[in-house]
Design a protein around this motif. Structure first.
Motif, PDB file in Angstrom:
ATOM      1  N   THR A  38     -31.098  18.116 -34.832  1.00  0.00           N
ATOM      2  CA  THR A  38     -29.735  17.835 -34.081  1.00  0.00           C
ATOM      3  C   THR A  38     -29.905  18.321 -32.719  1.00  0.00           C
ATOM      4  O   THR A  38     -28.999  17.890 -32.031  1.00  0.00           O
ATOM      5  N   ARG A  39     -30.802  19.013 -32.513  1.00  0.00           N
ATOM      6  CA  ARG A  39     -30.897  19.755 -30.971  1.00  0.00           C
ATOM      7  C   ARG A  39     -31.640  18.593 -30.028  1.00  0.00           C
ATOM      8  O   ARG A  39     -31.822  18.936 -29.018  1.00  0.00           O
ATOM      9  N   ILE A  40     -32.352  17.573 -30.566  1.00  0.00           N
ATOM     10  CA  ILE A  40     -33.242  16.717 -29.848  1.00  0.00           C
ATOM     11  C   ILE A  40     -32.256  15.694 -29.297  1.00  0.00           C
ATOM     12  O   ILE A  40     -31.307  15.198 -29.718  1.00  0.00           O
ATOM     13  N   GLN A  41     -32.381  15.830 -27.977  1.00  0.00           N
ATOM     14  CA  GLN A  41     -31.673  14.877 -26.976  1.00  0.00           C
ATOM     15  C   GLN A  41     -32.176  13.803 -26.338  1.00  0.00           C
ATOM     16  O   GLN A  41     -33.339  13.995 -25.989  1.00  0.00           O
ATOM     17  N   LEU A  42     -31.600  12.772 -26.043  1.00  0.00           N
ATOM     18  CA  LEU A  42     -32.335  11.462 -25.179  1.00  0.00           C
ATOM     19  C   LEU A  42     -32.508  12.163 -23.948  1.00  0.00           C
ATOM     20  O   LEU A  42     -32.177  13.060 -23.427  1.00  0.00           O
ATOM     21  N   MET A  44     -35.200  14.017 -23.430  1.00  0.00           N
ATOM     22  CA  MET A  44     -36.097  15.151 -23.400  1.00  0.00           C
ATOM     23  C   MET A  44     -37.478  14.682 -23.339  1.00  0.00           C
ATOM     24  O   MET A  44     -37.956  13.502 -23.855  1.00  0.00           O
ATOM     25  N   ARG A 101     -40.435  10.195 -22.468  1.00  0.00           N
ATOM     26  CA  ARG A 101     -39.317  10.741 -22.851  1.00  0.00           C
ATOM     27  C   ARG A 101     -38.502  10.221 -23.970  1.00  0.00           C
ATOM     28  O   ARG A 101     -38.972   9.048 -24.287  1.00  0.00           O
ATOM     29  N   GLU A 104     -35.012   7.736 -28.693  1.00  0.00           N
ATOM     30  CA  GLU A 104     -34.509   7.285 -29.891  1.00  0.00           C
ATOM     31  C   GLU A 104     -34.769   8.387 -30.724  1.00  0.00           C
ATOM     32  O   GLU A 104     -35.845   9.019 -30.780  1.00  0.00           O
TER      33      GLU A 104
END
Length: 111
Positions: A38-42, A44, A101, A104
């Motif tokens: 849940t900490r993975i962000q677009l 990154m 980057r 998704e």
């Protein structure tokens, strides 16, 4: 010399203990992976993704490997799986563009 029956009992206890240990570790692994995912962000980069999730279980070109369609601009995918896959067919896919980057990141349930 130990009786064959005692050796068999000891082996059975060791096998059951190992199975319980694996189930405990697998439960912890899946719970931790779900929370970290849940900490993975677009946006990154790959290094940041691996700092959160660790090394992927597999990686490669974007395909419909576990039953999903990758984005058109996907260049690489990183895959993470449940400790109990394929019995528990839950996979976490991170798609990267050509610059590395995140474009998704989604959990996938395979059937």
């Amino acid at each position: 010399m130990a009786e064959p029956r005692r050796l068999l009992e000891a082996a059975l206890v060791a096998a059951v203990g190992a199975g319980l240990a694996y189930c405990g570790w697998g439960w912890w692994h899946d719970r931790a992976l779900s929370g970290r995912f849940t900490r993975i962000q677009l946006g990154m980069d790959r290094k940041a993704v691996e700092a959160v999730l660790g090394a992927p279980g597999w990686e490669g070109i974007c395909t419909s490997y576990v039953g999903y369609l990758p984005r058109e601009d996907c260049a690489r995918e990183l895959g993470y799986s449940s400790a109990f896959a394929p019995l528990r067919p839950l996979y976490y896919m991170v798609q990267l563009d050509r610059s590395g980057r995140v474009i998704e990141a989604e959990p996938i349930r395979s059937r």
